[in-house]
Design an enzyme around this catalytic site. Structure first.
Site, PDB file in Angstrom:
ATOM      1  N   TYR A 180      -6.824  -2.436  -2.547  1.00  0.00           N
ATOM      2  CA  TYR A 180      -7.185  -2.725  -1.597  1.00  0.00           C
ATOM      3  C   TYR A 180      -6.105  -3.329  -1.033  1.00  0.00           C
ATOM      4  O   TYR A 180      -5.415  -4.464  -1.154  1.00  0.00           O
ATOM      5  CB  TYR A 180      -8.498  -3.181  -2.083  1.00  0.00           C
ATOM      6  CG  TYR A 180      -9.812  -3.141  -2.639  1.00  0.00           C
ATOM      7  CD1 TYR A 180     -10.893  -2.533  -2.111  1.00  0.00           C
ATOM      8  CD2 TYR A 180      -9.772  -2.875  -3.602  1.00  0.00           C
ATOM      9  CE1 TYR A 180     -11.670  -2.352  -2.015  1.00  0.00           C
ATOM     10  CE2 TYR A 180     -10.558  -2.463  -5.000  1.00  0.00           C
ATOM     11  CZ  TYR A 180     -11.672  -1.992  -4.026  1.00  0.00           C
ATOM     12  OH  TYR A 180     -13.025  -0.691  -4.636  1.00  0.00           O
ATOM     13  N   GLU A 181      -6.369  -3.212   0.312  1.00  0.00           N
ATOM     14  CA  GLU A 181      -4.982  -4.058   1.959  1.00  0.00           C
ATOM     15  C   GLU A 181      -5.293  -4.747   2.030  1.00  0.00           C
ATOM     16  O   GLU A 181      -4.147  -5.227   2.771  1.00  0.00           O
ATOM     17  CB  GLU A 181      -5.590  -2.822   2.874  1.00  0.00           C
ATOM     18  CG  GLU A 181      -7.325  -3.429   3.398  1.00  0.00           C
ATOM     19  CD  GLU A 181      -7.804  -1.972   4.515  1.00  0.00           C
ATOM     20  OE1 GLU A 181      -7.183  -0.855   5.002  1.00  0.00           O
ATOM     21  OE2 GLU A 181      -8.313  -2.753   5.665  1.00  0.00           O
TER      22      GLU A 181
END
Lengths: 251, 269
Positions: free
Chosen positions: A51-52
């Site tokens: 996930y960013e």
């Protein structure tokens, strides 16, 4: 409900099936996150979710509420800074699949999440903007896009290119120096579109059960091409549906 | 050395009308209480910088504090749109809002350049997008070694960075953990900084995944337990997801928003 499952459910199941065990997957929130977590809970237990927010190898047992949900940090193999997740992990091509949503997507798989309307400075609708998508679309080895099928979303040309698919057609990605292969699937609640190997145009290759070809044509904003070997998406298995519904209840 | 002062004093000392203010925290540790204090003190003409101007900047924009927004994703995470941000961009309400828009990778690298004392950062990004056409702080650059064309983004050098962290010691050393986003870079890129913390302790017990900001790179620390609400502080609080959902209705309507604004009570610290 259509049949024993909803249109959203077959879309999510079809997207989960597109992920293979052991792959690394850069996940956006919403539909892509649900599909990636379904894949990990079914046929792809070793799928690496990135996930960013900098959580690498997150293993949530419920659906995260945002890309920075605490459960992602608690279950991750590593939590790194945001500059690091983009510079060290995405940019050099370590990510197999970039999984994106869109407000508009066009026949060459270009994505708009910035503005609706012709004038950037005076938009008809101001959308959230780019987030991590431009670099995910550029650098992930393959892209998968998930949207609900409608003429407002599948448009002839996006109003604003937030993230590049195939640009204006064959050769554009190479010309621009984009390392990934571009969007390999557009998965909707009606079917699956894949780029034509010669023209790069998104072409219907799978029709979901309960959807009709007329319905897909009607909901697509360009004259839709249909693959000669058009297949029907196998319906969700009982196990896929049960796992998906269990995940959805955790929200 | 960062002295520990009440939040209201820290904000009035560090944040001035017209400043460029970066408030960071990537869905976690968002400095909401400090944002509310800026609203109470009526700061105006701010350039607000933030990768994800979510509910916190929707509040500052709706309150009329901002003239300009530098950002990469402006939504209510997991819920939908930011209505005050939309109203400002589409209708200029309550004041017109200029925007400078990037991607996450671009913003993160701009902070890295600022922290490193460089004028710009280099990345593979923006190529072929319309963002590059509208954002003057994005330019192509030729690699002097390979001749390859890459993308340069201008450094961010905010006047003030504001973040929330789990702990500080009495000397003002700051400790945070969990998802720490781009906060270290934002503090090091800024001329001044304010860190609000859940807890002030005698000694910072080491944690394996910690990020430490030594006291001498932090200007002021304020003790504000719950200062990240409705976001969360890993180890201290859970995200108040209901508030994010409720914000959609509060922010959709100007009058409803005005009623919310009137409820901001003075801080006690």
């Amino acid at each position: 409900m259509v049949g024993d499952f909803t249109a959203d459910e077959i879309m999510t199941v079809a997207a989960a099936r597109a992920l293979r065990d052991g792959q690394t997957c850069f996940v956006g929130i919403g539909l892509p996150s649900t599909a990636a977590n379904l894949a990990r809970a079914t046929h792809a237990p070793n799928l690496v979710l990135i996930y960013e927010s900098g959580t690498i190898g997150a293993k949530p047992d419920r659906l995260p509420l945002s890309i920075g949900d605490g459960i992602l940090a608690r279950t991750a193999d590593a939590v790194v800074s945001v500059p690091e997740v983009f510079n060290y992990w995405l940019q050099p091509g370590r990510v197999d699949v970039g999984f994106l949503g869109a407000a508009q997507v066009d026949r060459y798989g270009n994505i708009n999440t910035t503005v609706v309307g012709d004038d950037y400075r005076r938009p008809k609708v101001r959308l959230p903007g780019a987030g991590g998508a431009p670099e995910i679309a550029a650098s992930a080895r393959r892209g998968i896009i998930m949207v609900r099928h409608s003429r407002r979303t599948l448009v002839e040309r996006v109003d604003f290119v937030t993230s590049v698919g195939f640009g204006r057609g064959p050769g554009d990605r190479q010309r621009l120096g984009l390392s990934g292969a571009g969007p390999q699937m557009l998965i909707t609640d009606l079917g699956i579109l894949e780029p034509d190997p010669d023209t790069c145009e998104l072409t219907l290759t799978h029709l979901h059960p309960n959807a009709t070809l007329d319905q897909v044509r009607e909901a697509t904003g360009w004259p839709l091409k249909v693959a000669p070997n058009l297949a029907e998406t196998p319906p969700p298995t009982a196990a896929e549906l049960a796992t998906l519904r269990k995940l959805e209840r955790t929200r | 050395m960062a002295s520990i002062v009440p939040l209201a004093d820290a904000v009035s000392e560090l944040v001035h009308d017209g400043d460029t203010v970066a408030m960071e925290g990537f869905t976690h540790l968002i400095p909401f209480a400090a944002g509310h204090e800026i609203i109470r003190q009526g700061r105006r003409n701010l350039t607000l910088v933030r990768m994800t101007p979510d509910v916190i900047y929707d509040q500052l924009i709706g309150a009329g504090c901002a003239r300009r927004l530098v950002f990469s994703w402006g939504g209510n995470p997991g819920v939908g749109s930011l209505h005050r941000f939309r109203d400002a961009v589409q209708n200029g309400w309550p004041v017109p809002l200029e925007i400078e828009e990037h991607s996450h990778a671009g913003m993160a690298n701009r902070y890295v350049a600022g922290a490193a004392g460089l004028p710009f950062a280099v990345l593979r990004g923006y190529v072929g997008t319309d963002l590059a056409r509208h954002t003057p702080t994005v330019k192509p650059i030729t690699c002097p070694f390979t001749g390859e064309t890459l993308t340069a983004v201008a450094a961010l050098r905010p006047d003030v960075a504001i973040i929330h962290a789990q702990r500080a010691d009495r000397a003002g050393n700051v400790q945070m953990w969990g998802i720490t986003g781009v906060q270290k870079e934002a503090v090091l890129a800024a001329s001044r900084s304010l860190v609000t913390v859940e807890e002030v302790v005698d000694e910072l017990e080491p944690r394996p995944d910690q990020v430490i900001l030594p006291s001498w790179v932090v200007t002021r620390v304020a003790h504000v337990p719950g200062g990240a609400h409705p976001s969360y502080a890993h180890g201290y609080s859970e995200r108040d997801n209901d508030f994010y959902v409720r914000w959609d209705a509060i922010s959709r309507d100007r009058e409803e928003f005005a009623r919310w604004l009137a409820t901001l009570q003075p801080t006690r610290s």
